[in-house]
Design an enzyme around this catalytic site. Structure first.
Site, short mmCIF file in Angstrom:
data_model
loop_
_atom_site.label_atom_id
_atom_site.label_comp_id
_atom_site.label_asym_id
_atom_site.label_seq_id
_atom_site.Cartn_x
_atom_site.Cartn_y
_atom_site.Cartn_z
N LYS A 11 0.62 -0.93 0.09
CA LYS A 11 0.18 0.60 -0.37
C LYS A 11 0.54 1.32 0.10
O LYS A 11 1.78 1.36 0.32
CB LYS A 11 -0.82 0.20 1.02
CG LYS A 11 -1.66 -1.01 1.14
CD LYS A 11 -2.59 -1.34 1.91
CE LYS A 11 -3.92 -2.23 2.52
NZ LYS A 11 -5.43 -2.55 3.23
N TYR A 51 -12.41 -2.10 -3.59
CA TYR A 51 -13.60 -2.20 -2.07
C TYR A 51 -14.32 -1.16 -1.92
O TYR A 51 -15.12 -1.19 -0.62
CB TYR A 51 -12.53 -0.31 -1.05
CG TYR A 51 -10.97 -1.11 -0.64
CD1 TYR A 51 -11.07 -2.64 0.00
CD2 TYR A 51 -9.61 -0.41 -1.15
CE1 TYR A 51 -9.29 -2.93 0.26
CE2 TYR A 51 -8.45 -0.93 -0.96
CZ TYR A 51 -8.40 -1.97 -0.19
OH TYR A 51 -6.83 -2.24 -0.25
N ASN A 114 -1.96 0.36 6.67
CA ASN A 114 -1.58 -1.27 7.50
C ASN A 114 -0.46 -1.39 6.71
O ASN A 114 -0.79 -2.91 6.07
CB ASN A 114 -2.26 -2.35 7.70
CG ASN A 114 -3.71 -2.56 6.89
OD1 ASN A 114 -4.00 -2.16 5.57
ND2 ASN A 114 -4.98 -3.47 7.16
N HIS A 117 -1.95 -5.28 1.55
CA HIS A 117 -3.21 -5.89 1.01
C HIS A 117 -3.03 -7.94 1.19
O HIS A 117 -2.26 -7.42 0.43
CB HIS A 117 -3.71 -5.50 0.14
CG HIS A 117 -5.29 -6.03 -0.65
ND1 HIS A 117 -6.41 -6.54 0.24
CD2 HIS A 117 -5.45 -6.82 -1.61
CE1 HIS A 117 -7.56 -6.97 -0.32
NE2 HIS A 117 -6.66 -7.46 -1.45
N GLU A 128 -9.60 -9.63 -7.87
CA GLU A 128 -8.98 -8.78 -7.65
C GLU A 128 -7.82 -8.93 -8.87
O GLU A 128 -6.69 -7.71 -9.27
CB GLU A 128 -8.39 -8.46 -6.49
CG GLU A 128 -9.42 -8.36 -5.78
CD GLU A 128 -8.92 -8.83 -3.49
OE1 GLU A 128 -10.32 -8.53 -3.08
OE2 GLU A 128 -7.66 -8.88 -3.28
#
Ligand code: IDP
Length: 139
Positions: A11, A51, A114, A117, A128
């Site tokens: 990320k 998302y 965080n 993913h 995805e």
């Protein structure tokens, strides 16, 4: 046990902090094979779509802003029980709750920022991967 596919993103927080190499090293060191890999950036629309399952959650706007805020690394990984074993490698969503040695424990800043993913099902891994890569980009 079966060998199969998962999808990951490093990320924007972890890319900006210079952790691409260390995180790819952890992934390879855990035995995953990289089947596709690129540095890219999500548009706001891309992040909203990726998302969309979280559209009703209070953090959705923050998540979309964060995920479109800078470059990410997208990758398709192959390994035994790939979805489950990769989620073990990355650790809990909230790094404060992630086990020692997990990628989120090592590199994540917060429950939102965080670091990585990991797909949550085989079906979502396929969706995805196809969201980010053309068939000819997956080896
Ligand atoms: P996961 O990424 O561990 O599967 P999900 O619950 O599917 O976790 O949430 C997707 C992403 O949304 C998380 O990785 C994180 O970036 C963000 N997120 C989840 N919960 C919160 C929160 O309470 N505040 C802000 N962001 C959150």
């Amino acid at each position: 046990m079966s060998t199969n596919i998962t999808f990951t993103m490093i990320k924007p927080d972890a890319v900006a902090d210079g952790h691409i190499g260390a995180i790819l090293g952890k992934i390879s060191g855990a035995g995953f094979k990289i089947k596709a890999l690129k540095l890219t950036q999500l548009t706001v629309a891309d992040a909203q779509k990726f998302y969309e399952v979280h559209a009703e959650r209070p953090f959705y706007g923050e998540l979309v802003d964060f995920m479109s805020s800078g470059p990410i690394v997208a990758a398709v990984l192959e390994g035994e029980n790939a979805v489950e074993s990769f989620r073990s490698l990355i650790g809990a969503t909230n790094p404060a709750e992630a086990a020692e040695g997990t990628i989120r424990k090592m590199f994540a800043k917060s429950i939102g920022e965080n670091a990585v993913h990991g797909s949550d099902s085989d079906e979502n891994a396929q969706i995805e991967a196809a969201f980010h890569f053309a068939g000819k980009e997956i080896f």
